[in-house]
Every structure is written in C-alpha cells, then in structure tokens.
Design a protein around this motif. Sequence first.
Motif, PDB file in Angstrom:
ATOM      1  N   VAL A 246      28.472  36.714  45.626  1.00 21.76           N
ATOM      2  CA  VAL A 246      27.966  37.230  44.351  1.00 21.76           C
ATOM      3  C   VAL A 246      28.157  38.742  44.393  1.00 21.76           C
ATOM      4  CG1 VAL A 246      25.961  37.464  42.828  1.00 21.76           C
ATOM      5  CG2 VAL A 246      26.217  35.402  44.241  1.00 21.76           C
ATOM      6  N   MET A 247      28.960  39.267  43.458  1.00 22.57           N
ATOM      7  CA  MET A 247      29.283  40.688  43.530  1.00 22.57           C
ATOM      8  C   MET A 247      29.308  41.336  42.153  1.00 22.57           C
ATOM      9  SD  MET A 247      33.268  40.114  44.632  1.00 22.57           S
ATOM     10  CE  MET A 247      32.768  38.964  45.880  1.00 22.57           C
ATOM     11  N   PRO A 248      28.972  42.628  42.107  1.00 24.14           N
ATOM     12  CA  PRO A 248      29.038  43.339  40.836  1.00 24.14           C
ATOM     13  C   PRO A 248      30.473  43.755  40.525  1.00 24.14           C
ATOM     14  CG  PRO A 248      28.291  44.826  42.552  1.00 24.14           C
ATOM     15  CD  PRO A 248      28.447  43.457  43.182  1.00 24.14           C
ATOM     16  N   LEU A 249      30.736  43.928  39.242  1.00 22.73           N
ATOM     17  CA  LEU A 249      32.006  44.466  38.774  1.00 22.73           C
ATOM     18  C   LEU A 249      31.727  45.666  37.881  1.00 22.73           C
ATOM     19  CD1 LEU A 249      33.794  41.172  37.667  1.00 22.73           C
ATOM     20  CD2 LEU A 249      34.330  42.536  39.692  1.00 22.73           C
ATOM     21  N   LYS A 250      32.634  46.611  37.896  1.00 19.75           N
ATOM     22  CA  LYS A 250      32.560  47.714  36.935  1.00 19.75           C
ATOM     23  C   LYS A 250      32.998  47.176  35.576  1.00 19.75           C
ATOM     24  CE  LYS A 250      33.631  51.148  40.422  1.00 19.75           C
ATOM     25  NZ  LYS A 250      34.667  52.015  40.974  1.00 19.75           N
ATOM     26  N   PRO A 251      32.482  47.740  34.491  1.00 23.63           N
ATOM     27  CA  PRO A 251      32.872  47.253  33.155  1.00 23.63           C
ATOM     28  C   PRO A 251      34.387  47.222  32.953  1.00 23.63           C
ATOM     29  CG  PRO A 251      31.045  48.776  32.964  1.00 23.63           C
ATOM     30  CD  PRO A 251      31.485  48.806  34.405  1.00 23.63           C
ATOM     31  N   GLU A 252      35.075  48.243  33.440  1.00 24.84           N
ATOM     32  CA  GLU A 252      36.530  48.297  33.252  1.00 24.84           C
ATOM     33  C   GLU A 252      37.252  47.222  34.079  1.00 24.84           C
ATOM     34  OE1 GLU A 252      35.357  51.690  36.100  1.00 24.84           O
ATOM     35  OE2 GLU A 252      34.607  50.895  34.199  1.00 24.84           O
ATOM     36  N   GLU A 253      36.703  46.878  35.258  1.00 25.36           N
ATOM     37  CA  GLU A 253      37.279  45.795  36.062  1.00 25.36           C
ATOM     38  C   GLU A 253      37.097  44.457  35.338  1.00 25.36           C
ATOM     39  OE1 GLU A 253      36.349  47.742  40.476  1.00 25.36           O
ATOM     40  OE2 GLU A 253      34.923  46.353  39.579  1.00 25.36           O
ATOM     41  N   PHE A 254      35.890  44.240  34.822  1.00 19.47           N
ATOM     42  CA  PHE A 254      35.613  43.010  34.088  1.00 19.47           C
ATOM     43  C   PHE A 254      36.558  42.884  32.894  1.00 19.47           C
ATOM     44  CE2 PHE A 254      33.628  40.554  30.773  1.00 19.47           C
ATOM     45  CZ  PHE A 254      33.152  39.440  31.446  1.00 19.47           C
ATOM     46  N   ASP A 255      36.663  43.948  32.112  1.00 22.39           N
ATOM     47  CA  ASP A 255      37.523  43.917  30.908  1.00 22.39           C
ATOM     48  C   ASP A 255      38.979  43.649  31.265  1.00 22.39           C
ATOM     49  OD1 ASP A 255      35.327  44.381  29.298  1.00 22.39           O
ATOM     50  OD2 ASP A 255      35.718  46.538  29.092  1.00 22.39           O
ATOM     51  N   LEU A 256      39.456  44.263  32.325  1.00 15.27           N
ATOM     52  CA  LEU A 256      40.833  44.063  32.744  1.00 15.27           C
ATOM     53  C   LEU A 256      41.056  42.620  33.189  1.00 15.27           C
ATOM     54  CD1 LEU A 256      43.678  45.013  33.413  1.00 15.27           C
ATOM     55  CD2 LEU A 256      42.791  45.907  35.586  1.00 15.27           C
ATOM     56  N   LEU A 257      40.164  42.071  33.991  1.00 12.59           N
ATOM     57  CA  LEU A 257      40.295  40.694  34.445  1.00 12.59           C
ATOM     58  C   LEU A 257      40.210  39.716  33.274  1.00 12.59           C
ATOM     59  CD1 LEU A 257      38.159  41.054  37.669  1.00 12.59           C
ATOM     60  CD2 LEU A 257      40.607  40.542  37.590  1.00 12.59           C
ATOM     61  N   LEU A 258      39.335  40.015  32.344  1.00 15.80           N
ATOM     62  CA  LEU A 258      39.221  39.178  31.143  1.00 15.80           C
ATOM     63  C   LEU A 258      40.529  39.186  30.353  1.00 15.80           C
ATOM     64  CD1 LEU A 258      37.095  37.481  29.601  1.00 15.80           C
ATOM     65  CD2 LEU A 258      36.558  39.546  28.314  1.00 15.80           C
ATOM     66  N   SER A 259      41.124  40.361  30.198  1.00 15.21           N
ATOM     67  CA  SER A 259      42.385  40.449  29.447  1.00 15.21           C
ATOM     68  C   SER A 259      43.510  39.739  30.180  1.00 15.21           C
ATOM     69  CB  SER A 259      42.764  41.905  29.157  1.00 15.21           C
ATOM     70  OG  SER A 259      43.124  42.583  30.343  1.00 15.21           O
ATOM     71  N   LEU A 260      43.521  39.770  31.507  1.00 19.84           N
ATOM     72  CA  LEU A 260      44.550  39.074  32.280  1.00 19.84           C
ATOM     73  C   LEU A 260      44.445  37.561  32.136  1.00 19.84           C
ATOM     74  CD1 LEU A 260      44.541  41.187  35.569  1.00 19.84           C
ATOM     75  CD2 LEU A 260      46.299  41.173  33.792  1.00 19.84           C
ATOM     76  N   GLY A 261      43.233  37.080  31.870  1.00 18.12           N
ATOM     77  CA  GLY A 261      43.024  35.646  31.744  1.00 18.12           C
ATOM     78  C   GLY A 261      43.253  35.075  30.356  1.00 18.12           C
ATOM     79  N   GLN A 262      43.534  35.957  29.398  1.00 19.58           N
ATOM     80  CA  GLN A 262      43.712  35.489  27.998  1.00 19.58           C
ATOM     81  C   GLN A 262      45.142  35.115  27.690  1.00 19.58           C
ATOM     82  OE1 GLN A 262      40.888  34.831  26.427  1.00 19.58           O
ATOM     83  NE2 GLN A 262      39.955  35.687  28.239  1.00 19.58           N
TER      84      GLN A 262
END
Length: 134
Positions: A118-134
């Motif tokens: 269980v780990m935290p992500l920075k907002p920009e990391e989350f957004d980037l990973l989300l965009s890669l998955g779309q």
Amino acid sequence: MNYWLVKTEPEKYAWSDLQRDGQTTWDGVRNFQARNNLQQMKEGDPVLYYHSVSEKAIIGVAKVSKEAYPDPTADDPRWVAVTLVPEQAFAKPVTLDQIKKDERLQNIALLRQSRLSVMPLKPEEFDLLLSLGQ
C-alpha cells in the motif's frame, strides 16, 4: 485528497473479483509502513489497483469507501483495514515495464519500494498512470 496504489496477487483477489463483489475489505496488511498508509486513506481517495507477481500491471481504479477500522483478520488492534469499491477498469493495463521505462515515473514508490503493498502516489504520478491506462 490523497492518491494511492495497492498491490494484490490476481490469483488471490483480482480486479474482476472486486468488480463482481462491488466492494472489499482491504485487510491482512502486516507491514507497518503499509499499515500507516492505510491509516492515512480518506473516504473518496482514488486507489490504483495493481496485479503483482504474475501480471505486474495496473488494472483499474478503486475508491476508498470506508476509512481505517480494526482489521477483522488480526487479533492485534493496531492492524487496520479499509473498504474499497471499484470505480473503473483501465482500457489497457499499465505494465511494470512501461512504468520502468517512463522517465517521469522514476521516483514512484512502486519502483523504489517494490515490496510495499500500500503506497502513496503524487497527484501527477496518479494522473499520468491514469492517462496511460485509457
């Protein structure tokens, strides 16, 4: 709002299980740092769902629906669980290899602390990973 990534072996509890069940108790965490991260989760926080071991890929996005409470699988009250609900499946999984090759993700906790569940992500990391998955 905080952003998180949780890891699970798909053979034990896959994204498809979470979608089928509609929610799950995220319990059984026995690492102090991961427990501390669970304690920091707030209702509504988005959580990336990572299949470890056999797939090594982010599969979807869940959301915290219930904040930390005593882990029902533990005799010790210091261990906690949260409740997660599925939000959306990724159109395409984001693999560990993709993450390792992306210079923008070189400091992500998934690479720096690979055994942490269980780990935290920075907002920009989350957004980037989300965009890669779309």
